[in-house]
Design an enzyme around this catalytic site. Structure first.
Site, PDB file in Angstrom:
ATOM      1  CG  ASP A 169      -0.490  -1.421   4.062  1.00  0.00           C
ATOM      2  OD1 ASP A 169      -0.667  -1.455   2.832  1.00  0.00           O
ATOM      3  OD2 ASP A 169       0.597  -1.678   4.606  1.00  0.00           O
ATOM      4  CG  ASP A 227       2.113  -2.364  -3.321  1.00  0.00           C
ATOM      5  OD1 ASP A 227       2.856  -1.899  -4.192  1.00  0.00           O
ATOM      6  OD2 ASP A 227       2.437  -3.310  -2.580  1.00  0.00           O
TER       7      ASP A 227
HETATM    8  N1  GLY Z   1       2.179  -4.312   0.113  1.00  0.00           N
HETATM    9  C1  GLY Z   1       1.367  -5.279  -0.457  1.00  0.00           C
HETATM   10  C2  GLY Z   1       2.113  -6.348  -1.157  1.00  0.00           C
HETATM   11  O1  GLY Z   1       3.060  -6.876  -0.639  1.00  0.00           O
HETATM   12  O2  GLY Z   1       1.741  -6.681  -2.222  1.00  0.00           O
END
Ligand code: GLY
Length: 459
Positions: A169, A227
């Site tokens: 992230d 993601d």
């Molecule tokens: N991890 C990013 C989302 O929840 O979309």
């Protein structure tokens, strides 16, 4: 707050028709035995600090804090850029100023329910880069120094994230803040933070798997979530701007591994693929925020649209254009009539299932970029039209069956810009209930999409 402006000017109408931690240092290999999902939990939730001076969304918190004088509108005059929404002059930036000025520094907004106030996280939350990113977007749109000052202030609080090797992230956190700031200011110190962060992210690359590890929590062996495609951008950028050239190859490898293992034959995606880190073999294909392992989680599909499009922009390799087209076509072809997806394309209870406006905003932004990169004119028009349809719904007030955080009188119903976002649905595998809310990342990509829609490059 939002003010509904009568006497819409043609300039405004034409513009939109034309479109329309503290990140703690991680362990050496980032592994731990925790089953806690840091993507879903905001450390400050429910704390006195988060709720102490909690203003209701329809009262003066934002206005007390005061939209910057620089962004005040003249009645009847449609301002430029981010303050426009689908042909209506809506003071989105006034709301953003209210959020930035009312929150305590270091309390990064995450999500809020109707008539409530932001649940916040500290800098380590995965969404911490989005308020700074929105503030940089406001500076880009207006050129006003008040926005730059806000953006610099909120960006500075994230610097420790550059050394975090425990999560993918950091790409979201740092590229939205320091990266966007560097592109606008040319501040070399910002570039250095981005490059250090890319180095931290690169430690998560496993050459046997050919991918970056996404999470360091849970019982998976080497989880890679869709993601993660979004976090390749910081590697591409850093490799071309003073960082290690090997980061480019890692990003390409990750995208190829994802294309081969997450994208199904019909263009839909698996949310999570777990690999054996010793052999690179797939252990399982699964989900966490989706309804079921073989369902299609809408935001995951949106990350794929945005992420493969960005990867094609960075590589100019036609395989990624084809991947972007496949995931985009699935997204468009599976949308309900208002072009805003249910939280999962296979959610139980459709057509009464909850929507995810954040997935819509992310996909709209990605589709608008894809519309500028696709080679076939018919594809270009199709992607731009789909994005405009989505934005038209997002710009329709919640009270009118849409998603913009307004009631029938044009009064704000949330400090966020969009309602009906779904970070996690209680029917998801995670079981967490963070649905039917304003989400800071939904707002970020909504503004990005509005700016892209207004760009001359969009067909
Ligand atoms: N991890 C990013 C989302 O929840 O979309």
């Amino acid at each position: 707050m939002i003010r509904k402006i009568e006497g819409l000017t043609w300039a405004c109408f034409t513009l939109l028709l034309f479109m329309a931690s503290s990140c703690g240092p991680g362990g050496e290999d980032g592994e731990n035995d925790s089953t806690t999902d840091p993507d879903l939990i905001e450390p400050d939730e429910g704390t006195d600090e988060a709720s102490a001076d909690e203003p209701a969304a329809d009262e003066p918190a934002a206005e007390d804090a005061g939209p910057d004088a620089d962004v005040e509108e003249e009645p009847g005059v449609c301002p430029e850029g981010l303050t426009d929404c689908a042909g209506r002059c809506v003071n989105l930036l006034g709301k953003v100023a209210g959020t930035a000025d009312a929150l305590a520094l270091g309390d990064y907004p995450v999500r809020t329910r109707l008539y409530d106030w932001w649940v916040t996280s500290d800098a380590s939350g995965w969404t911490s880069g989005f308020l700074p990113g929105i503030l940089w977007a406001a500076y880009e749109s207006t050129g006003e120094t008040a926005w730059r000052t806000r953006a610099e202030t909120w960006t500075a609080g994230l610097e420790d994230c550059k050394n975090d090797t425990t999560t993918h992230d950091v790409g979201f956190q740092i590229f939205s803040s320091f990266g966007r700031g560097y592109l606008l200011t040319g501040d070399a110190a910002y570039r250095d933070v981005v490059i250090t962060t890319a180095g931290s992210l690169a430690t998560r690359f496993n050459p046997t798997v050919g991918a970056l590890r996404s999470w360091s929590w849970g019982s998976w062996r080497f989880p890679v979530i869709i993601d993660n495609m979004m976090n390749l951008e910081i590697l591409f950028w850093a490799s071309k701007n003073g960082g290690d050239a090997a980061w480019y190859d890692m990003a390409v490898s990750h995208a190829l591994t994802t294309m081969e293992n997450h994208v199904r034959g019909d263009g839909s995606i698996y949310h999570l693929v777990d690999f054996d880190p010793a052999t690179g073999e797939v252990v399982l294909r699964s989900t966490w925020q989706g309804y079921a392992d073989d369902s299609t989680w809408a935001r995951g599909q949106a990350w794929a649209v945005h992420g493969f499009t960005m990867t094609y922009r960075e590589t100019e390799d036609a395989v990624f254009l084809e991947a972007a087209r496949r995931v985009a076509d699935f997204f468009i072809d599976t949308l309900p009539p208002d072009a805003v997806p249910y939280w999962d394309f296979d959610a139980p209870g459709i057509p009464d299932a909850l929507r995810d406006s954040s997935a819509a905003a992310i996909a709209a932004s990605g589709l608008l970029e894809l519309s500028t990169l696709a080679t076939d004119p018919a594809d270009r028009a199709r992607y731009a039209d789909a994005a405009r349809s989505t934005l038209a719904s997002l710009c329709t007030p919640d009270a009118g069956g849409g998603y913009l955080a307004e009631d029938a009188t044009g009064t704000s119903i949330s400090p966020g810009l969009l309602m009906r976002g779904c970070q996690t649905h209680p029917d998801s595998v995670s079981g967490s209930n963070q649905c039917d809310e304003s989400l800071i990342f939904g707002d970020y990509y909504f503004l990005e999409a509005l700016m892209r829609a207004a760009s001359a490059e969009t067909p």
